[in-house]
Design a protein around this motif. Structure first.
Motif, PDB file in Angstrom:
ATOM      1  N   ALA A 192      12.890  11.658  -2.539  1.00  0.00           N
ATOM      2  CA  ALA A 192      12.903  10.332  -2.971  1.00  0.00           C
ATOM      3  C   ALA A 192      11.415   9.882  -3.774  1.00  0.00           C
ATOM      4  O   ALA A 192      10.698  10.313  -4.178  1.00  0.00           O
ATOM      5  N   ALA A 193      11.948   8.587  -4.549  1.00  0.00           N
ATOM      6  CA  ALA A 193      11.241   7.785  -5.475  1.00  0.00           C
ATOM      7  C   ALA A 193       9.818   7.525  -4.927  1.00  0.00           C
ATOM      8  O   ALA A 193       9.726   6.887  -3.467  1.00  0.00           O
ATOM      9  N   GLY A 194       9.099   7.667  -5.728  1.00  0.00           N
ATOM     10  CA  GLY A 194       7.760   6.321  -5.012  1.00  0.00           C
ATOM     11  C   GLY A 194       7.688   5.373  -4.413  1.00  0.00           C
ATOM     12  O   GLY A 194       8.506   4.628  -5.003  1.00  0.00           O
ATOM     13  N   LEU A 195       6.565   4.599  -3.974  1.00  0.00           N
ATOM     14  CA  LEU A 195       6.370   3.961  -3.350  1.00  0.00           C
ATOM     15  C   LEU A 195       6.164   2.921  -4.641  1.00  0.00           C
ATOM     16  O   LEU A 195       5.027   2.970  -5.296  1.00  0.00           O
ATOM     17  N   ARG A 196       6.624   2.122  -4.826  1.00  0.00           N
ATOM     18  CA  ARG A 196       6.420   0.471  -5.865  1.00  0.00           C
ATOM     19  C   ARG A 196       5.928  -0.440  -5.356  1.00  0.00           C
ATOM     20  O   ARG A 196       6.592  -1.469  -3.838  1.00  0.00           O
ATOM     21  N   ALA A 197       4.197  -1.236  -5.276  1.00  0.00           N
ATOM     22  CA  ALA A 197       4.246  -2.167  -3.993  1.00  0.00           C
ATOM     23  C   ALA A 197       3.131  -3.309  -5.167  1.00  0.00           C
ATOM     24  O   ALA A 197       2.590  -2.387  -5.641  1.00  0.00           O
ATOM     25  N   THR A 198       2.814  -4.129  -5.140  1.00  0.00           N
ATOM     26  CA  THR A 198       2.489  -4.984  -5.655  1.00  0.00           C
ATOM     27  C   THR A 198       1.721  -6.463  -5.006  1.00  0.00           C
ATOM     28  O   THR A 198       2.567  -5.918  -3.820  1.00  0.00           O
ATOM     29  N   ALA A 199       0.352  -6.343  -5.198  1.00  0.00           N
ATOM     30  CA  ALA A 199      -0.916  -6.912  -4.349  1.00  0.00           C
ATOM     31  C   ALA A 199      -1.011  -8.691  -5.339  1.00  0.00           C
ATOM     32  O   ALA A 199      -1.292  -8.330  -6.484  1.00  0.00           O
ATOM     33  N   ARG A 200       0.288  -9.845  -5.000  1.00  0.00           N
ATOM     34  CA  ARG A 200      -0.447 -11.487  -5.620  1.00  0.00           C
ATOM     35  C   ARG A 200      -0.823 -11.695  -4.782  1.00  0.00           C
ATOM     36  O   ARG A 200      -1.466 -12.364  -3.957  1.00  0.00           O
ATOM     37  N   ILE A 201      -2.421 -12.546  -6.074  1.00  0.00           N
ATOM     38  CA  ILE A 201      -3.287 -13.459  -5.420  1.00  0.00           C
ATOM     39  C   ILE A 201      -3.330 -14.342  -6.567  1.00  0.00           C
ATOM     40  O   ILE A 201      -3.493 -14.163  -8.093  1.00  0.00           O
ATOM     41  N   VAL A 224      -2.487  -4.698  -7.873  1.00  0.00           N
ATOM     42  CA  VAL A 224      -3.490  -5.456  -7.175  1.00  0.00           C
ATOM     43  C   VAL A 224      -3.206  -6.507  -8.792  1.00  0.00           C
ATOM     44  O   VAL A 224      -3.685  -6.347  -9.570  1.00  0.00           O
ATOM     45  N   GLU A 225      -2.653  -7.244  -8.584  1.00  0.00           N
ATOM     46  CA  GLU A 225      -2.218  -9.149  -9.224  1.00  0.00           C
ATOM     47  C   GLU A 225      -3.604  -9.992  -8.960  1.00  0.00           C
ATOM     48  O   GLU A 225      -2.520 -10.496  -7.744  1.00  0.00           O
ATOM     49  N   ALA A 226      -4.301 -10.118  -9.736  1.00  0.00           N
ATOM     50  CA  ALA A 226      -5.230 -12.000  -9.257  1.00  0.00           C
ATOM     51  C   ALA A 226      -5.445 -12.572 -11.088  1.00  0.00           C
ATOM     52  O   ALA A 226      -6.104 -12.568 -11.479  1.00  0.00           O
ATOM     53  N   ASP A 234      -2.933   0.314 -10.444  1.00  0.00           N
ATOM     54  CA  ASP A 234      -3.546  -0.613 -11.700  1.00  0.00           C
ATOM     55  C   ASP A 234      -3.904  -1.691 -11.081  1.00  0.00           C
ATOM     56  O   ASP A 234      -3.835  -3.068  -9.749  1.00  0.00           O
ATOM     57  N   VAL A 235      -5.354  -2.769 -11.373  1.00  0.00           N
ATOM     58  CA  VAL A 235      -5.204  -4.258 -11.112  1.00  0.00           C
ATOM     59  C   VAL A 235      -5.638  -4.804 -11.911  1.00  0.00           C
ATOM     60  O   VAL A 235      -6.423  -4.166 -13.678  1.00  0.00           O
ATOM     61  N   HIS A 289      -6.208   1.914 -13.402  1.00  0.00           N
ATOM     62  CA  HIS A 289      -6.063   0.869 -14.923  1.00  0.00           C
ATOM     63  C   HIS A 289      -6.944   0.160 -14.880  1.00  0.00           C
ATOM     64  O   HIS A 289      -5.811  -0.724 -13.721  1.00  0.00           O
ATOM     65  N   THR A 290      -7.579  -0.895 -14.343  1.00  0.00           N
ATOM     66  CA  THR A 290      -8.166  -1.670 -14.369  1.00  0.00           C
ATOM     67  C   THR A 290      -8.121  -2.771 -15.435  1.00  0.00           C
ATOM     68  O   THR A 290      -9.281  -2.203 -16.485  1.00  0.00           O
TER      69      THR A 290
END
Length: 265
Positions: free
Chosen positions: A11-20, A76-78, A108-109, A137-138
């Motif tokens: 199974a491929a790893g999880l991909r998730a993004t939070a956007r603010i 995480v994208e803000a 990543d941030v 990586h921030t």
């Protein structure tokens, strides 16, 4: 002779993004027109804290499941628009956990600050668990009049446990020009000497506090030793970087909080 059935796919790893996205609301406060999380990256609105809290929007990052595991990629994208004030925290420490096949995970941030904005990114510590492999990586991009307070804390292993491999990079630009670009690596597979006298000298917690403030152009902070294993370094930018080592997360937080109060944050 019958052939063996094919091995099941990994199974491929999880991909998730939070956007603010934060925006000044025209009434002296800050609105959150975009607040969207996926998978383990759940977002909750909170109130601002400290001086100027009435103009600040708060966001809490809540871990909804165990992550990052090896093979996962979390982002995480803000974005803070002109004049916006944004405080971002996490509800608990982040545990970097081993995955299938020894795969690395990524976290990543990405922070973008427009003119006259202010962002405080103050997550709880990242714990590097034995057997894990994580690359963090921030990236922060600031307008010349933006202000940023950024804290990073890493804990190498749980109690009595050796750490995994942790690679962490921080890249900051201001007005399109480089301000800071540095990387650290700790744990099995890191360059030799990472835990020696010229590295972390046996400490299990390490962290940094970056303050970018246009006020430093007129009154830059002086270089200072903040303790046996903590130092403040002025950066051309204008900015200041506090780097600290400590035996545990509690002592590390005390050092970074003291530096934060000293500079009015």
């Amino acid at each position: 002779m019958t052939s063996a059935p094919p091995a099941p796919p990994v199974a491929a790893g999880l991909r998730a993004t939070a956007r603010i996205r934060a925006a000044a609301d025209g009434r002296g406060g800050t609105a959150l027109p975009l607040l969207a999380g996926e998978g383990p990256l759940a977002l909750r609105r909170t109130r601002g804290e400290g001086p100027g809290a009435e103009s600040e929007a708060g966001v809490m990052l809540v871990g909804a499941m165990s992550a990052p595991l090896g093979g996962d990629h979390l982002t995480v994208e803000a974005e803070a628009g002109p004049g916006a004030r944004l405080l971002m925290r996490s509800a608990a420490a982040t545990l970097a956990l081993p995955g299938r096949g020894g795969e690395s995970a990524r976290y990543d941030v990405r922070l973008t600050l427009a003119r006259e904005s202010r962002v405080r990114w103050l997550p709880e510590p990242l714990v590097s668990v034995r057997g894990s492999r994580l690359r963090v990586h921030t990236r922060a991009e600031l307008a010349p009049t933006a202000r940023l307070l950024l804290r990073e804390e890493q804990v190498l292993g749980r109690t009595g446990e050796a750490p995994g491999l942790l690679r962490s990079r921080l890249t900051v630009t201001r007005g399109g020009r480089p301000l800071l670009d540095q990387e650290l690596a700790c744990g099995p597979g890191a360059p030799g000497g990472w835990d020696g006298p010229a590295g972390i000298a046996g400490h299990r917690a390490l962290g940094q506090l970056l303050i970018v403030d246009p006020a430093f152009e007129q009154a830059p902070p002086a270089a200072a030793v903040l303790g046996e294993f903590a130092v403040l370094t002025p950066l051309a930018g204008p900015a200041a970087l506090v780097t600290a080592l400590a035996p545990d997360a509690l002592r590390l937080r005390e050092l970074l909080d003291a530096a934060c109060r000293t500079h009015g944050w």
